[in-house]
Design a protein around this motif. Structure first.
Motif: not given
Length: 460
Positions: A156-164, A192-201
């Motif tokens: 929610a506060r924009g730290e998507t990679k840390k959340a993943r 969903a978080l992997n998709v958001e940060i672009g880590d497709w593998i």
């Protein structure tokens, strides 16, 4: 019954229920009057006695009461300190700890009026509870729920990679105390978080942890749709058109989608058509293409355009790309798949060019069925391509085994007929000779039979 109740081995020595009832009536008004610590001290004294006597029910009530009183007083520091202290008591009953943590979990998971936790304070409480649950197998489910909440705050506060990264600390697929639905929801959030940060593998690796047989059970359609929509995003990003088509078919095979004929259902059917046509030709693609074409759901007035487009690719006849562009281009170029409209991914022009390639490849396969030998100029005129593009496309199909062809550049011809081996010619000649001798033998037998019949009738 608590999940860890069966782990308690010590036999209960005394029932402290009357003492707990009396204490609860005493400490509740005390805490409400602002003397929370004094109330907690009284609880701790009796808690030690119940714990040493292995009175599970009474100990659990006291631990839960401590959390409730701290929460009612909105004293979050005291609450977290109380949870930490009580969970570390020597000989503390595991089931009591589980119920205490669950009670504390309600405060951060289901916010209630007068107990609202927000911002950094809520995150601090979650972190403390995660510390309590760390390394305790009997609290693995609670730790997973807390981790999911923490990841939501970070996202929610924009730290998507840390959340993943936070979510991936836990391998929930190995947790025996979580039900299959809860595990699936956790893994879907990872995807969903992997998709958001672009880590497709990593997204694809995580997706393999979900057993799709779960989606056959009642009440799992929401999970199924979330799963396959994420899978579609992966397939489309990686240009895996055949996989995207399969995933869209799984989405369409959901009752809620299939019932929405004018909305989501129609949109999914259109995507199925687009991606099966974009997929490179092979036996699997050809089989799926004809099965989709035979689906009566597509042969409707609202989808007649898409049905006719499919018919062009399933009929062994040449089609002009200029005609395809004129008939279908205006509609297809307005979609997110082929256009640059809002909601697209910027690959519309590339997919339109891929569709052109599929049309050219279809034409080459048709020509290879009807021609054994053709000039390059004539082939180019059929395909509406330049000589260089014609040769390049034909070479690609020959390389991947779609058609057999040999190009005679000096002669300017293409030969689609395979050169027969001597053994094949001899085998065919031998087979033809055997058939001929068989026919001669059969005719001879019929003639002799007829003669015998005539002679028998003549003797009479």
């Amino acid at each position: 019954m608590s999940t860890a109740e069966g782990l308690q081995e010590k036999k209960q020595e005394k029932d402290f229920s009357p003492e707990v009832d009396a204490l609860e009536k005493e400490v509740t008004p005390l805490a409400e009057s602002g003397k929370l610590q004094e109330a907690l001290d009284k609880i701790f004294v009796l808690e030690k006695q119940t714990r040493n006597a292995a009175d599970l029910a009474s100990t659990t009530r006291l631990l839960v009461l401590s959390v409730k009183l701290s929460a009612d007083a909105l004293d979050w520091d005291t609450l977290t300190n109380t949870v930490q202290v009580l969970s570390k008591k020597h000989g503390q009953l595991k089931s009591s700890i589980v119920d205490m943590v669950r009670e504390a979990l309600k405060l951060v998971d289901h916010e209630k009026e007068g107990r609202t936790l927000e911002g950094q304070k809520r995150e601090d409480v979650i972190e403390v509870l995660r510390g309590v649950t760390e390394g305790k197998i009997f609290l693995e489910a609670e730790r997973a729920r807390l981790t999911l909440l923490l990841a939501g705050l970070l996202r929610a506060r924009g730290e998507t990679k840390k959340a993943r990264d936070t979510l991936q600390e836990l391998q929930v697929e190995t947790f025996g105390s979580m039900d299959r639905r809860e595990k699936t929801e956790y893994i879907l959030q990872q995807m969903a978080l992997n998709v958001e940060i672009g880590d497709w593998i990593q997204m694809k690796i995580v997706s393999k942890k979900i057993n799709t047989k779960l989606f056959q059970e009642e009440g799992t359609s929401d999970l199924k749709l979330r799963f396959y929509e994420l899978q579609v995003q992966y397939a489309v990003h990686m240009d895996e058109y055949l996989e995207a088509c399969r995933f869209y078919r799984e989405i369409y095979d959901t009752e809620s989608v299939k019932a929405d004929e004018d909305g989501r259902g129609r949109e999914v059917l259109e995507r199925i058509v687009y991606f099966i046509l974009l997929a490179p030709f092979d036996h699997e693609q050809s089989d799926l293409l004809h099965r989709i074409f035979a689906d009566p759901a597509l042969n409707t007035p609202k989808l007649q355009l898409h049905y006719n487009l499919l018919k062009c690719f399933t009929t062994p006849e040449l089609m002009r790309w200029s005609g395809i562009e004129m008939l279908y281009g205006p509609t297809l170029r307005q979609t997110p798949v082929f256009g640059e409209t809002q909601g697209g991914d910027g690959k519309g022009a590339k997919r339109w060019e891929d569709l052109h390639k599929r049309a050219v490849e279809h034409n080459i396969r048709v020509i290879s069925k009807y021609y054994t030998r053709i000039t390059l100029e004539r082939l180019r005129s059929f395909l509406d391509l330049s000589p260089a593009d014609t040769e390049e496309t034909l070479s690609r199909l020959v390389t991947n085994g779609t058609v057999y062809a040999k190009i005679d550049r000096p002669g300017g011809t293409v030969n689609f007929a395979r050169k027969r081996r001597t053994e094949d010619t001899l085998n065919d000649w031998s087979s033809d000779t055997a058939k001929l001798l068989g026919l001669v033998e059969k005719v001879t037998h019929l003639i002799e039979k007829e003669k015998a019949v005539v002679e028998a009738l003549g003797s009479k």
